[in-house]
Design a protein around this motif. Structure first.
Motif, PDB file in Angstrom:
ATOM      1  N   THR A   1       0.815  -1.211   0.000  1.00 25.65           N
ATOM      2  CA  THR A   1       0.000   0.000   0.000  1.00 25.65           C
ATOM      3  C   THR A   1       0.851   1.264   0.000  1.00 25.65           C
ATOM      4  OG1 THR A   1      -0.122  -0.064   2.387  1.00 25.65           O
ATOM      5  CG2 THR A   1      -1.922  -1.103   1.192  1.00 25.65           C
ATOM      6  N   SER A   2       2.121   1.122  -0.295  1.00 25.82           N
ATOM      7  CA  SER A   2       2.953   2.331  -0.317  1.00 25.82           C
ATOM      8  C   SER A   2       2.816   3.034  -1.654  1.00 25.82           C
ATOM      9  CB  SER A   2       4.413   1.966  -0.054  1.00 25.82           C
ATOM     10  OG  SER A   2       5.002   1.507  -1.241  1.00 25.82           O
ATOM     11  N   MET A   3       3.120   4.301  -1.664  1.00 26.09           N
ATOM     12  CA  MET A   3       3.039   5.087  -2.897  1.00 26.09           C
ATOM     13  C   MET A   3       3.948   4.513  -3.970  1.00 26.09           C
ATOM     14  SD  MET A   3       0.904   7.465  -2.944  1.00 26.09           S
ATOM     15  CE  MET A   3       1.229   8.736  -4.136  1.00 26.09           C
TER      16      MET A   3
ATOM     17  N   THR B   1       4.897   1.447  -4.491  1.00 22.93           N
ATOM     18  CA  THR B   1       4.328   0.251  -5.108  1.00 22.93           C
ATOM     19  C   THR B   1       3.189   0.625  -6.051  1.00 22.93           C
ATOM     20  OG1 THR B   1       4.823  -0.874  -3.062  1.00 22.93           O
ATOM     21  CG2 THR B   1       3.437  -2.032  -4.628  1.00 22.93           C
ATOM     22  N   ALA B   2       2.363   1.595  -5.605  1.00 21.16           N
ATOM     23  CA  ALA B   2       1.260   2.022  -6.463  1.00 21.16           C
ATOM     24  C   ALA B   2       1.799   2.527  -7.794  1.00 21.16           C
ATOM     25  CB  ALA B   2       0.456   3.119  -5.765  1.00 21.16           C
ATOM     26  N   LEU B   3       2.848   3.316  -7.696  1.00 21.52           N
ATOM     27  CA  LEU B   3       3.465   3.869  -8.902  1.00 21.52           C
ATOM     28  C   LEU B   3       4.018   2.757  -9.779  1.00 21.52           C
ATOM     29  CD1 LEU B   3       4.452   6.236 -10.519  1.00 21.52           C
ATOM     30  CD2 LEU B   3       6.371   6.477  -8.962  1.00 21.52           C
TER      31      LEU B   3
ATOM     32  N   LEU C   1      -3.086  -3.937  -7.998  1.00 17.82           N
ATOM     33  CA  LEU C   1      -3.221  -2.473  -7.985  1.00 17.82           C
ATOM     34  C   LEU C   1      -4.460  -2.053  -7.210  1.00 17.82           C
ATOM     35  CD1 LEU C   1      -2.098   0.201  -8.985  1.00 17.82           C
ATOM     36  CD2 LEU C   1      -3.402  -0.084 -11.059  1.00 17.82           C
ATOM     37  N   PHE C   2      -5.543  -2.787  -7.434  1.00 16.40           N
ATOM     38  CA  PHE C   2      -6.770  -2.384  -6.756  1.00 16.40           C
ATOM     39  C   PHE C   2      -6.762  -2.762  -5.282  1.00 16.40           C
ATOM     40  CE2 PHE C   2      -8.196  -1.263 -10.902  1.00 16.40           C
ATOM     41  CZ  PHE C   2      -9.085  -0.251 -10.650  1.00 16.40           C
ATOM     42  N   ILE C   3      -6.070  -3.859  -4.947  1.00 16.96           N
ATOM     43  CA  ILE C   3      -5.916  -4.159  -3.518  1.00 16.96           C
ATOM     44  C   ILE C   3      -5.110  -3.052  -2.857  1.00 16.96           C
ATOM     45  CG2 ILE C   3      -4.868  -5.732  -1.851  1.00 16.96           C
ATOM     46  CD1 ILE C   3      -5.510  -8.011  -3.736  1.00 16.96           C
TER      47      ILE C   3
ATOM     48  N   GLY D   1     -12.077  14.739  -2.632  1.00 11.46           N
ATOM     49  CA  GLY D   1     -12.012  14.532  -4.075  1.00 11.46           C
ATOM     50  C   GLY D   1     -11.085  13.390  -4.427  1.00 11.46           C
ATOM     51  N   ASN D   2      -9.933  13.379  -3.806  1.00 12.56           N
ATOM     52  CA  ASN D   2      -8.982  12.299  -4.055  1.00 12.56           C
ATOM     53  C   ASN D   2      -9.601  10.945  -3.735  1.00 12.56           C
ATOM     54  OD1 ASN D   2      -6.839  10.450  -3.866  1.00 12.56           O
ATOM     55  ND2 ASN D   2      -5.383  12.082  -3.478  1.00 12.56           N
ATOM     56  N   LEU D   3     -10.297  10.874  -2.574  1.00 16.66           N
ATOM     57  CA  LEU D   3     -10.907   9.602  -2.184  1.00 16.66           C
ATOM     58  C   LEU D   3     -12.012   9.216  -3.157  1.00 16.66           C
ATOM     59  CD1 LEU D   3     -11.005  10.206   1.661  1.00 16.66           C
ATOM     60  CD2 LEU D   3      -9.498   8.677   0.404  1.00 16.66           C
TER      61      LEU D   3
ATOM     62  N   ILE E   1      -1.572   5.801 -22.291  1.00 17.77           N
ATOM     63  CA  ILE E   1      -1.216   7.207 -22.070  1.00 17.77           C
ATOM     64  C   ILE E   1      -1.808   7.694 -20.752  1.00 17.77           C
ATOM     65  CG2 ILE E   1      -1.626   9.555 -22.894  1.00 17.77           C
ATOM     66  CD1 ILE E   1      -1.619   8.273 -25.753  1.00 17.77           C
ATOM     67  N   TRP E   2      -3.074   7.343 -20.553  1.00 21.33           N
ATOM     68  CA  TRP E   2      -3.749   7.775 -19.339  1.00 21.33           C
ATOM     69  C   TRP E   2      -3.033   7.242 -18.098  1.00 21.33           C
ATOM     70  CZ3 TRP E   2      -6.950   5.378 -15.511  1.00 21.33           C
ATOM     71  CH2 TRP E   2      -7.700   6.282 -14.758  1.00 21.33           C
ATOM     72  N   VAL E   3      -2.671   5.954 -18.141  1.00 17.62           N
ATOM     73  CA  VAL E   3      -2.025   5.344 -16.981  1.00 17.62           C
ATOM     74  C   VAL E   3      -0.636   5.942 -16.763  1.00 17.62           C
ATOM     75  CG1 VAL E   3      -1.140   3.200 -16.037  1.00 17.62           C
ATOM     76  CG2 VAL E   3      -3.352   3.218 -17.153  1.00 17.62           C
TER      77      VAL E   3
ATOM     78  N   ARG F   1       4.856  12.590  -8.680  1.00 17.68           N
ATOM     79  CA  ARG F   1       5.024  13.884  -8.041  1.00 17.68           C
ATOM     80  C   ARG F   1       4.635  13.833  -6.573  1.00 17.68           C
ATOM     81  NH1 ARG F   1       6.840  18.742  -9.423  1.00 17.68           N
ATOM     82  NH2 ARG F   1       4.921  19.579  -8.591  1.00 17.68           N
ATOM     83  N   ALA F   2       3.913  12.788  -6.186  1.00 19.90           N
ATOM     84  CA  ALA F   2       3.519  12.673  -4.784  1.00 19.90           C
ATOM     85  C   ALA F   2       4.303  11.572  -4.082  1.00 19.90           C
ATOM     86  CB  ALA F   2       2.020  12.403  -4.681  1.00 19.90           C
ATOM     87  N   THR F   3       5.315  11.041  -4.749  1.00 18.95           N
ATOM     88  CA  THR F   3       6.069   9.932  -4.166  1.00 18.95           C
ATOM     89  C   THR F   3       7.499  10.368  -3.860  1.00 18.95           C
ATOM     90  OG1 THR F   3       4.798   8.419  -5.524  1.00 18.95           O
ATOM     91  CG2 THR F   3       6.776   7.546  -4.502  1.00 18.95           C
TER      92      THR F   3
HETATM   93  C1  HEM Z   1      -6.047   2.330 -10.394  1.00 21.82           C
HETATM   94  C2  HEM Z   1      -4.952   2.919 -10.237  1.00 21.82           C
HETATM   95  C3  HEM Z   1      -4.753   4.362  -9.839  1.00 21.82           C
HETATM   96  C4  HEM Z   1      -4.929   5.461 -10.600  1.00 21.82           C
HETATM   97  C5  HEM Z   1      -5.390   5.512 -12.056  1.00 21.82           C
HETATM   98  C6  HEM Z   1      -4.595   6.590  -9.797  1.00 21.82           C
HETATM   99  C7  HEM Z   1      -4.624   7.907 -10.229  1.00 21.82           C
HETATM  100  C8  HEM Z   1      -4.289   8.994  -9.471  1.00 21.82           C
HETATM  101  C9  HEM Z   1      -4.278  10.330  -9.925  1.00 21.82           C
HETATM  102  C10 HEM Z   1      -4.634  10.768 -11.338  1.00 21.82           C
HETATM  103  C11 HEM Z   1      -3.909  11.124  -8.907  1.00 21.82           C
HETATM  104  C12 HEM Z   1      -3.718  12.616  -8.953  1.00 21.82           C
HETATM  105  C13 HEM Z   1      -4.897  13.350  -8.483  1.00 21.82           C
HETATM  106  C14 HEM Z   1      -4.716  13.758  -7.087  1.00 21.82           C
HETATM  107  O1  HEM Z   1      -3.726  14.425  -6.748  1.00 21.82           O
HETATM  108  O2  HEM Z   1      -5.589  13.433  -6.295  1.00 21.82           O
HETATM  109  C15 HEM Z   1      -3.704  10.287  -7.782  1.00 21.82           C
HETATM  110  C16 HEM Z   1      -3.323  10.731  -6.523  1.00 21.82           C
HETATM  111  C17 HEM Z   1      -3.040   9.912  -5.483  1.00 21.82           C
HETATM  112  N1  HEM Z   1      -3.071   8.536  -5.472  1.00 21.82           N
HETATM  113 FE1  HEM Z   1      -3.675   7.371  -6.989  1.00 21.82          FE
HETATM  114  N2  HEM Z   1      -4.236   6.182  -8.551  1.00 21.82           N
HETATM  115  C18 HEM Z   1      -4.308   4.804  -8.548  1.00 21.82           C
HETATM  116  C19 HEM Z   1      -3.989   3.992  -7.506  1.00 21.82           C
HETATM  117  C20 HEM Z   1      -3.489   4.423  -6.296  1.00 21.82           C
HETATM  118  C21 HEM Z   1      -3.030   3.577  -5.261  1.00 21.82           C
HETATM  119  C22 HEM Z   1      -2.962   2.078  -5.356  1.00 21.82           C
HETATM  120  C23 HEM Z   1      -2.652   4.373  -4.235  1.00 21.82           C
HETATM  121  C24 HEM Z   1      -2.082   3.957  -2.899  1.00 21.82           C
HETATM  122  C25 HEM Z   1      -0.901   3.580  -2.714  1.00 21.82           C
HETATM  123  C26 HEM Z   1      -2.867   5.724  -4.616  1.00 21.82           C
HETATM  124  C27 HEM Z   1      -2.619   6.827  -3.829  1.00 21.82           C
HETATM  125  C28 HEM Z   1      -2.715   8.116  -4.239  1.00 21.82           C
HETATM  126  C29 HEM Z   1      -2.445   9.246  -3.415  1.00 21.82           C
HETATM  127  C30 HEM Z   1      -1.998   9.210  -1.973  1.00 21.82           C
HETATM  128  C31 HEM Z   1      -2.654  10.370  -4.204  1.00 21.82           C
HETATM  129  C32 HEM Z   1      -2.575  11.814  -3.755  1.00 21.82           C
HETATM  130  C33 HEM Z   1      -1.272  12.417  -4.046  1.00 21.82           C
HETATM  131  C34 HEM Z   1      -1.182  13.733  -3.370  1.00 21.82           C
HETATM  132  O3  HEM Z   1      -1.380  13.764  -2.174  1.00 21.82           O
HETATM  133  O4  HEM Z   1      -0.919  14.702  -4.065  1.00 21.82           O
HETATM  134  N3  HEM Z   1      -3.388   5.723  -5.872  1.00 21.82           N
HETATM  135  N4  HEM Z   1      -3.927   8.972  -8.146  1.00 21.82           N
END
Ligand code: HEM
Lengths: 569, 355
Positions: free
Chosen positions: A50-52, A54-56, A117-119, A207-209, B303-305, B314-316
């Motif tokens: 669940t770390s950032m 790994t998500a990346l 990824l979804f987990i 919004g993020n959630l 592209i989207w991914v 940018r958040a990591t």
């Molecule tokens: C299905 C795959 C995923 C997609 C397409 C996706 C997409 C995105 C996008 C477009 C943003 C930028 C918008 C924003 O700043 O809120 C974002 C932010 C974020 N995502 Fe995801 N995400 C995915 C999975 C995940 C996973 C698995 C995690 C957890 C590890 C995660 C954690 C976060 C966090 C913490 C942010 C906020 C970054 C910030 O604080 O600026 N995401 N995600």
């Protein structure tokens, strides 16, 4: 996973300010790995997942994993192409097949990536949602001792004769900030140094959630479509009627949980089909299709009133919870076949399968009712037949200017009685005896509309009566579709909120100077990316100045951090 | 069916050629500006070297104070606090705010003026094409390229109103020229009707957003490349190395480039999300399924991914700065592949694009 290891090694340096203590802890947690118990291992794995980072990593892996599906033909879309591809590449084909390169999007490895990824996403979103819920209910954090260390900072001095003591100033400030959408808590209102903490922008995290949760919603909707949906195809010749029952379909693909009782027995009759082609309107594009229109008569149920509707590409017809799409069209030459006994053994349209330019189409006619022997024909249909110098016919236009049938004929056992399903567009001639053909003495059969030809040996005759048109209709039912759309729009809304709402904190402290002036100092802090923080600071300053009627003099104390993040705008 | 007007179509082609010619002169002017201004800046830098030494110290101190951050940032492990390119040296780079300065850059002004002239002619070309065909001018490769180049230049000029991004001029104009030449040489198609599959208002919505987002991605791609160069150069300069990329004086520091391209990428990402969704809605209307992993759909998804990955980067922690810039570049490479290879080589339902 080398990426994450590398990044990990680097992180203490990147943090810069890391204390020796922190380093020690990190070293410990890395070194302690083998000593973890089973539970510890699980927890460790969960934290990793669940770390950032790994998500990346999983996101990038998903992108890479999707690519082969565009390089190799896919079974789901083109099963025939895949079979041919493997046949033509005997060395690599089976190997690639074993790697599921022809079923990428249902493959074990692709599924593994997106499920992980979804987990990870759920593991990420849940604690964040809880933490955010708590944050929303708690008070803004305590006022820092030195506001001047915040990225945005400024002071105002209210003249002694203005009659605004520190306690009033702080309440005024609180009022202004509340109006501006901040949640405010005033501290020590009657003390020496009253202060307030304010915060706004909670919707950013919401919004993020919403965004991430909606992605799960989209995935679930797609899964529902796969479980309960169905799709099928049917060819309709002008005059034909399709009834929505299993036998009505030429081809049917049920979802995993499909029940045939869910088919509503509506009917669709094709009254007329018209195709329009470019005729010299745009140079170099003669014969390009510019319009397909099918006129149909529909009945919602067998007893409902008939309704006239138009079916076009991009304009599906909705009926009984399904949608009908115009996905193909072609010609159906009408023939009459008489058998050796002189009886009509077959009469009607035969759908010709488009094979090349200008509706150059293949034709197969099976006549199992012919007596004494079954008859079969195969050959080509050309809507506008022209012979080239070599004497070979080709189709010169998509319209019916000179329709022609060229056929070979056969007799014998068509093998239809064995119960093995057969493709209507193909005929197995191995067990048949050929009657007509270019290489035979009797020659091939060439017919224009209205012409007929006797088969050799008194086997019968064939007449070319005319040409009708047919359309290919795709019928789809996808119960997950609407939900996918809703979640899609929710995701965008969440995304916009998350990217454009700024989470900010403001602290204000007031006090009385020895000379009687009321001093106000304020500081702003952003959480995350915020390039408009300086703008907000300026706006607040203006509000304060107007409220207390402080002449706006250049404030030497205002500090702007020299980084473009906060300076521009 | 609207009537095809061939005369207008021919005018359109003439306008396209004139636009390409004007851009070529603008390109030369932009290149001249890079060469001349960097020379001038070097002279200014040398003169100011002594006094700026003290100034830099205060700037650095201010920055250190500013990087204070909230201690209670929740969230997953490895989350970055603030974007950093990890570099604070500002010497030898242009102002980070990318606002117009007081200095007069005559060649740059000429270049922008020529670009405006070019885009007007180009716009006339796009409009006459649309009028000639009686529909939106994006129904085949030729039209994607000519209209796409127009949008890229127009977006660039619009951004120029607020930000001094003239240092990107050679890149953007160069790309526009390549697109126009490719359109005329390799993908020329006379004005004509749309095939039935494209006759939908979704063509207007879906493709226009896609082209607009791609234009924004083009800008950020250029900025990310410059960011990498600048970051390399800044590192080099900070360790006392020689300045081998003199023209980069005209370019802001790496961190400013990173921040601005992040903001543009965020807008473009939203645009791309819409592109993907509207594409899905259209696919549902045309083919009866909203997603079928057709090659075009695959690459739109990729592209989207990748750009979602960029936003995540940018958040990591450890992934901001240089690595994020690489992701932005990879994302753009995918945009290019989606537009070239996927339209021409891969075959799928989308391969009606007028070839
Ligand atoms: C299905 C795959 C995923 C997609 C397409 C996706 C997409 C995105 C996008 C477009 C943003 C930028 C918008 C924003 O700043 O809120 C974002 C932010 C974020 N995502 Fe995801 N995400 C995915 C999975 C995940 C996973 C698995 C995690 C957890 C590890 C995660 C954690 C976060 C966090 C913490 C942010 C906020 C970054 C910030 O604080 O600026 N995401 N995600």
């Amino acid at each position: 996973m080398s990426e994450s290891v590398k990044a990990k090694k680097k992180s203490p340096a990147a943090e810069g300010a890391n204390t020796a203590d922190g380093k020690l802890q990190q070293a410990k947690s890395e070194a302690a790995l083998p000593a973890l118990g089973f539970k510890g291992m699980l927890r460790w794995a969960w934290t990793q997942l669940t770390s950032m980072r790994t998500a990346l990593f999983l996101l990038l892996l998903l992108a890479v994993g999707a690519v082969p599906g565009s390089l190799f033909p896919q079974r789901a879309a083109n099963p025939v192409t895949v079979t041919d591809w493997i046949k033509n590449n005997p060395a690599t084909g089976p190997f690639l097949d074993a790697l599921q390169m022809f079923d990428v999007y249902s493959s074990a490895w692709f599924s593994a990536i997106y499920i992980l990824l979804f987990i990870s996403l759920i593991g990420c979103v849940t604690p964040r949602a809880i933490a955010h819920y708590k944050a929303m209910k708690s008070q803004p954090p305590r006022t820092p001792k030195r506001l001047s260390r915040l990225p945005e900072y400024g002071t105002l001095a209210l003249p002694a004769d203005a009659g605004i003591p520190a306690s009033k100033a702080i309440n005024d400030a609180a009022g202004l900030l509340k109006k501006r959408g901040y949640r405010v808590e005033v501290r020590d209102a009657d003390g020496d140094l009253p202060s307030l903490g304010a915060e706004r922008g909670f919707l950013k995290e919401v919004g993020n959630l919403v965004f991430h949760t909606s992605l799960i919603g989209v995935l679930v909707s797609v899964a529902i479509g796969g479980l309960f949906g169905y799709s099928g195809q049917r060819i309709l010749v002008e005059g034909d009627t399709f009834v929505n029952t299993l036998v009505g379909y030429d081809q049917f693909t049920p979802g995993t949980n499909f029940q045939s009782s869910s088919l509503q027995p509506y009917s669709v009759q094709l009254d007329k089909f018209e195709a329009k082609f470019d005729r010299g309107e745009s140079p170099g594009k003669a014969g390009q299709p510019i319009d397909y229109t099918a006129e149909v008569t529909t009945k919602e149920t067998p007893d409902s009133p008939a309704k006239k509707e138009v079916l076009k590409v991009n304009e599906p017809v909705s009926l009984g919870g399904t949608s009908l799409y115009l996905t193909g069209n072609g010609y159906a030459p009408m023939v009459t076949v008489r058998d050796g006994e002189g009886n009509v053994a077959f009469q009607g349209p035969v759908t010709a399968k488009v094979q090349g330019d200008n509706y150059y189409s293949s034709v197969v006619i099976k006549v199992p009712d012919a007596k004494p022997e079954q008859l079969g024909f195969q050959g080509f249909f050309l809507p506008t037949s022209i012979k080239n110098e070599a004497g070979i016919s080709y189709s010169a236009a998509p319209e019916l200017f000179k329709p022609e049938l060229t056929l070979d004929s056969y007799y014998g056992d068509l093998g239809l009685d064995k119960g093995v399903p057969q493709n209507v567009f193909e005929m197995d001639v191995r067990d048949l005896t050929q009657l007509n053909g270019r290489k035979l003495e009797a020659g091939g059969i060439t017919l224009l509309v209205g012409q007929s030809q006797e088969l050799p040996d008194g086997k019968g005759s064939i007449t070319f009566d005319g040409v009708k048109k047919y359309i290919g209709v795709d019928i789809h039912h996808n119960p997950g579709q609407l939900y996918a759309l809703i979640f899609g729009f929710l995701a965008v809304a969440g995304l916009v909120m998350s990217l454009y709402i700024n989470r900010r904190r403001v602290w204000v402290r007031t006090g009385t100077h020895t000379d009687g002036r009321t001093m106000v100092e304020y500081g702003l802090l952003a959480r995350g990316e915020d390039h408009r923080l300086a703008g907000e600071a300026a706006a607040l300053r203006e509000l304060f100045a107007r409220e207390w009627n402080v002449p706006e003099t250049p404030d030497t104390d205002t500090k702007t951090v020299s980084s473009s993040t906060s300076k521009d705008q | 069916m609207p009537v095809i007007n061939e005369t207008l179509g021919q005018y359109s082609e003439l306008f396209m050629l004139l636009a390409a010619g004007t851009y070529t002169v603008a390109f030369i002017a932009f290149a001249w500006d890079l060469a001349k201004s960097s020379k001038m800046l070097r002279a200014v830098d040398l003169k100011a070297a002594a006094s700026s030494a003290t100034e830099k110290v205060t700037v650095a101190a201010g920055r250190a104070g500013g990087s204070l951050s909230a201690p209670d940032a929740g969230g997953p492990a490895g989350r970055a606090e603030r974007p950093t390119s990890g570099l604070t040296v500002e010497g030898g780079t242009a102002a980070g705010d990318m606002k117009y300065g007081a200095e007069r850059r005559a060649p740059a002004r000429v270049a922008v003026a020529l670009t405006v002239l070019g885009v007007l002619i180009h716009g006339a070309g796009v409009v006459t094409r649309a009028l000639g065909a009686g529909r939106v001018p994006w129904g085949n490769m030729y039209e994607f390229l000519t209209t796409g180049a127009f949008v890229a230049v127009a977006v660039f000029l619009i951004v120029l109103i607020r930000r001094d991004l003239r240092f990107l001029g050679t890149f953007v104009i160069g790309l526009a020229i390549i697109m126009l030449v490719a359109a005329s040489a390799a993908f020329w198609t006379p004005v004509g009707h749309l095939v039935p599959a494209l006759q939908s208002y979704w063509l207007i919505i879906h493709v226009s957003i896609a082209v607009l987002s791609s234009a924004l991605f083009t800008l950020t791609f250029a900025m990310s490349v410059l960011q990498l160069l600048q970051s390399h150069r800044q590192k080099n300069l900070s360790t006392g190395g020689a300045d081998k990329l003199g023209f980069m004086r005209l370019v802001p520091n790496a961190l400013s480039l990173e921040n601005l391209s992040y903001r543009i990428n965020a807008i473009a990402f939203i645009g791309w999300t819409f592109t993907l969704m509207f594409g899905a809605i259209w696919a549902e209307k045309a083919w009866g399924r909203f997603w079928g992993w057709d090659p075009k759909e695959v690459w739109t998804f990729v592209i989207w991914v990748v750009y979602a990955g960029y936003l995540h980067a940018r958040a990591t922690r450890g992934w901001t700065g240089t690595r994020a810039a690489w992701l932005s570049i990879v994302g753009y490479a995918c945009v290019i592949i989606n537009f070239t290879l996927v339209n021409t080589v891969f075959n799928g339902l989308h391969s009606y694009s007028g070839l």
